[in-house]
Design a protein around this motif. Structure first.
Motif, PDB file in Angstrom:
ATOM      1  N   THR A 112       0.671  10.829  -6.768  1.00 51.12           N
ATOM      2  CA  THR A 112      -0.349  11.719  -6.212  1.00 51.12           C
ATOM      3  C   THR A 112      -0.679  12.849  -7.180  1.00 51.12           C
ATOM      4  OG1 THR A 112       0.616  11.198  -4.050  1.00 51.12           O
ATOM      5  CG2 THR A 112      -1.052  12.897  -4.107  1.00 51.12           C
ATOM      6  N   ALA A 140      -5.410  11.099   0.672  1.00 52.86           N
ATOM      7  CA  ALA A 140      -5.847  10.021   1.556  1.00 52.86           C
ATOM      8  C   ALA A 140      -5.135   8.723   1.196  1.00 52.86           C
ATOM      9  CB  ALA A 140      -7.363   9.843   1.459  1.00 52.86           C
ATOM     10  N   ASP A 141      -5.020   8.449  -0.089  1.00 49.77           N
ATOM     11  CA  ASP A 141      -4.306   7.250  -0.534  1.00 49.77           C
ATOM     12  C   ASP A 141      -2.803   7.391  -0.309  1.00 49.77           C
ATOM     13  OD1 ASP A 141      -6.605   5.968  -1.332  1.00 49.77           O
ATOM     14  OD2 ASP A 141      -6.447   6.596  -3.422  1.00 49.77           O
ATOM     15  N   ARG A 142      -2.292   8.545  -0.654  1.00 53.94           N
ATOM     16  CA  ARG A 142      -0.855   8.791  -0.506  1.00 53.94           C
ATOM     17  C   ARG A 142      -0.393   8.570   0.924  1.00 53.94           C
ATOM     18  NH1 ARG A 142       2.135  12.746   2.620  1.00 53.94           N
ATOM     19  NH2 ARG A 142       4.018  13.289   1.468  1.00 53.94           N
ATOM     20  N   HIS A 176      -1.323   6.603   3.134  1.00 50.13           N
ATOM     21  CA  HIS A 176      -1.342   5.217   3.597  1.00 50.13           C
ATOM     22  C   HIS A 176      -0.460   4.283   2.772  1.00 50.13           C
ATOM     23  CE1 HIS A 176      -4.861   6.474   5.922  1.00 50.13           C
ATOM     24  NE2 HIS A 176      -4.845   5.310   6.532  1.00 50.13           N
ATOM     25  N   TYR A 177      -0.355   4.538   1.483  1.00 48.92           N
ATOM     26  CA  TYR A 177       0.099   3.472   0.585  1.00 48.92           C
ATOM     27  C   TYR A 177       1.452   3.664  -0.085  1.00 48.92           C
ATOM     28  CZ  TYR A 177      -4.797   2.048   1.000  1.00 48.92           C
ATOM     29  OH  TYR A 177      -6.022   1.660   1.477  1.00 48.92           O
ATOM     30  N   ARG A 185     -13.605   6.351  -7.023  1.00 56.30           N
ATOM     31  CA  ARG A 185     -13.207   7.476  -6.162  1.00 56.30           C
ATOM     32  C   ARG A 185     -13.888   8.776  -6.606  1.00 56.30           C
ATOM     33  NH1 ARG A 185     -11.299   6.632  -1.400  1.00 56.30           N
ATOM     34  NH2 ARG A 185      -9.435   7.955  -1.400  1.00 56.30           N
ATOM     35  N   PRO A 233      -8.889   6.535   2.783  1.00 54.94           N
ATOM     36  CA  PRO A 233      -8.209   5.892   1.668  1.00 54.94           C
ATOM     37  C   PRO A 233      -9.091   4.819   1.049  1.00 54.94           C
ATOM     38  CG  PRO A 233      -7.383   5.030   3.735  1.00 54.94           C
ATOM     39  CD  PRO A 233      -8.285   6.176   4.084  1.00 54.94           C
ATOM     40  N   LYS A 236      -2.086   4.807   8.593  1.00 55.08           N
ATOM     41  CA  LYS A 236      -1.722   6.161   8.196  1.00 55.08           C
ATOM     42  C   LYS A 236      -0.370   6.562   8.759  1.00 55.08           C
ATOM     43  CE  LYS A 236      -3.501  10.908   8.293  1.00 55.08           C
ATOM     44  NZ  LYS A 236      -4.579  11.799   8.773  1.00 55.08           N
TER      45      LYS A 236
END
Length: 584
Positions: A308, A344-346, A348-349, A372, A387, A395
């Motif tokens: 991140t 947003a990515d962090r 979820h993933y 992005r 994400p 999430k």
């Protein structure tokens, strides 16, 4: 044969680490009324200079313990062990041998970078429903974080011992001397520790009998300046010093830990002796990426910190941030938008890579980053970021609290440690045994195993490691040597604190102490937070005019860093805390 550092740079250009061996969803605003680390406000600048070695840590006693080891010829790993032992005593609210850690180690002889995973693990009997109530709903946070249910297998001692076997010089038995002596004879309670106890942020501290007796002697909270002895910790550290980490994971201490968890007065847990005995620290490949003619390296999953931080900076790479003054509003806006996307990515993933696929390579690929970046507007807040379409995942709803500590060390041999260590919430689970507090890191797992039938990658599973935001970082300069060792506490805000300090130092060319002193700004894809009582907070209306939801609040980072330039070490400690840097 290409040098290890050439191979590192080659990885950066291909987004694939192949040559090096190389941490939650924040509370809703109503749950973030105050941060437990908000204690003593700003202090004087604490910059130190040296040419031989340097250590920066969150308490003067801890820094001095590390300094003493380095002065006698010890390595950075030797010093880290002494610092962590001392922090267990003098900063019990933030870290300790009852918790876990992530750290980067630079082996200057081999020119090799290592990422050490000393994160806690879930017990074998833990299930995805660990934090669900009788109706299948996520338990209220206070029922989740306090007591035995939230305790994971502590990992920091195993990680430090494994590292000492590889890179230590000073005998293990000598590294605990200062802490053993101070625990037995007593130390002066710091204003910060006293204030955190008096705040009563963690209600378990009064409700759990052992912790209550220690932190509230005669029913009254500890007073700043009073002398506090911890005979039990002195005895525990003496055993660990003489017998190694085995005394902690298999001996009498292990039995005490398991018994205290299984028979906790609040929410008994399922930790077993087998869980303790079978714990293993791990060496993982660090994540590294170019930024402004530097190589920035951080922790991989299960920490979300590395990916991140790197994604935030990579999204900003095409912008000429150096054209702005430090913390100029336009630069802060751009930073907030990059942080929105990265978080947003962090959220979820990122999870334990031994259990799920973590798409770090995709998230840091230029093709993905380009798509992005197109979402960023120079003059308007984008609103809640979604994400990217990477993998099918829901999430996370973990409870991640801001009580942690960071240690930065450089030894006389050129080795370096960037170590972030934690027991999670202030005073952890409040289960206290052997003179130290146990973590409540299992609440860093998602409380809900799935959302609308879609699995949450960071769900609880047996032997799994919870996601973290701990973000220890080492920056390498043009000379292919470490130029900055840095990290911070602060829960999920760690990522913003470290990212902002990197921008301040690398883009705005601020000396590291000045970079740390800058007013803090955070954005976790929720709202823009500006540090209370600073010049930045006065620009609230500027941001609101551009669509930002803004909160002005305490933002208590605890960055400890060492910059290296032209052979001079500059150690810096965050003035928001009580730490110092010392060097020679």
């Amino acid at each position: 044969m290409p040098s290890p550092f050439y191979q590192l740079r080659r990885f950066v250009t291909t987004s694939l680490i192949s040559s090096l061996f190389i941490s939650s969803i924040g509370f809703a605003a109503t749950q973030e009324v105050r941060e437990p680390e908000a204690a003593t406000g700003f202090a004087e600048q604490k910059v130190a200079h040296g040419k031989k070695f340097m250590v920066a840590a969150a308490n003067p006693h801890a820094t001095k313990a590390g300094y003493n080891v380095l002065a006698k010829g010890g390595t950075a790993i030797d010093a880290a062990i002494a610092v962590q032992a001392m922090l267990t005593l003098v900063e019990p609210q933030s870290s300790g041998i009852g918790g876990g850690a992530f750290f980067l180690y630079w082996d200057n002889t081999a020119k090799q970078l290592y990422a050490i995973d000393g994160r806690e693990t879930a017990p074998k009997k833990a299930s995805p429903e660990l934090f669900l109530d009788e109706n299948g709903k996520a338990a209220p946070w206070i029922k989740a974080v306090v007591g035995g249910r939230s305790v994971g297998v502590p990992g920091v001692l195993a990680a430090l011992e494994m590292s000492h076997e590889k890179w230590g010089r000073t005998p293990w038995s000598e590294l605990f001397d200062d802490s053993i002596h101070l625990a037995a004879n007593g130390f002066e309670v710091s204003p910060r520790l006293a204030k955190l106890v008096a705040m009563g942020f963690n209600p378990g501290l009064k409700q759990m009998p052992v912790a209550s007796a220690y932190f509230y002697p005669n029913g009254e909270p500890l007073k700043a300046g009073s002398i506090l002895k911890n005979t039990e910790l002195s005895e525990s550290l003496t055993l660990i010093a003489s017998q190694g980490a085995k005394a902690f994971y298999q001996g009498e201490i292990a039995k005490q830990i398991v018994d205290s968890v299984q028979h906790a007065a609040i929410e008994p847990g399922v930790l077993s002796l087998a869980d303790m005995k079978e714990y293993q620290a791990k060496i993982r490949q660090p994540l590294c990426q170019d930024y402004r003619q530097n190589i920035i390296c951080g922790m991989p999953a299960p920490s979300s910190g590395g990916v991140t931080v790197l994604q935030t900076l990579a999204l900003l790479e095409p912008y000429n941030l150096s054209q702005y003054q430090a913390n100029q509003a336009q630069a802060v806006h751009l930073f907030s938008q990059a942080s929105r996307l990265a978080f947003a990515d962090r959220n979820h993933y990122v999870a334990d890579p031994d259990f799920v696929e973590v798409p770090e390579k995709v998230l840091l690929s230029e093709r993905y980053l380009t798509s992005r970046r197109s979402l960023i507007s120079a003059d308007k807040d984008m609103g809640k970021a979604l994400p990217g379409d990477v993998i099918n995942a829901a999430k996370d709803d973990a409870y991640e609290r801001p009580s942690t500590s960071h240690i930065s060390i450089v030894d006389q041999y050129g080795n370096a440690v960037s170590m972030t260590t934690s027991i999670e919430m202030a005073f952890g689970s409040t289960v206290m045994v052997g003179g130290f507090l146990l973590n409540n890191q299992l609440t860093d797992f998602a409380l809900s195993p799935e959302k609308n039938g879609v699995p949450v990658l960071n769900r609880v599973e047996p032997n799994k490691r919870p996601r973290s935001s701990m973000s220890p970082v080492i920056v390498f300069g043009k000379d292919q040597q470490p130029s900055l060792i840095i990290g911070s506490p602060g829960g999920s805000r760690i990522i913003n604190y470290v990212s902002q300090a990197l921008i301040a130092h690398l883009d705005w060319q601020l000396p590291i102490q000045d970079a740390i002193n800058l007013p803090n700004v955070t954005h976790r894809n929720d709202y823009l937070a500006l540090e209370k009582g600073t010049a930045l907070a006065k620009q609230k209306t500027w941001f609101e005019a551009r669509g930002h939801k803004v909160q002005v609040r305490d933002l208590n980072s605890g960055i400890h860093a060492i910059s290296i330039r032209y052979g001079v070490l500059q150690g810096a400690a965050d003035p928001r805390r009580e730490g110092i840097a010392l060097g020679q």
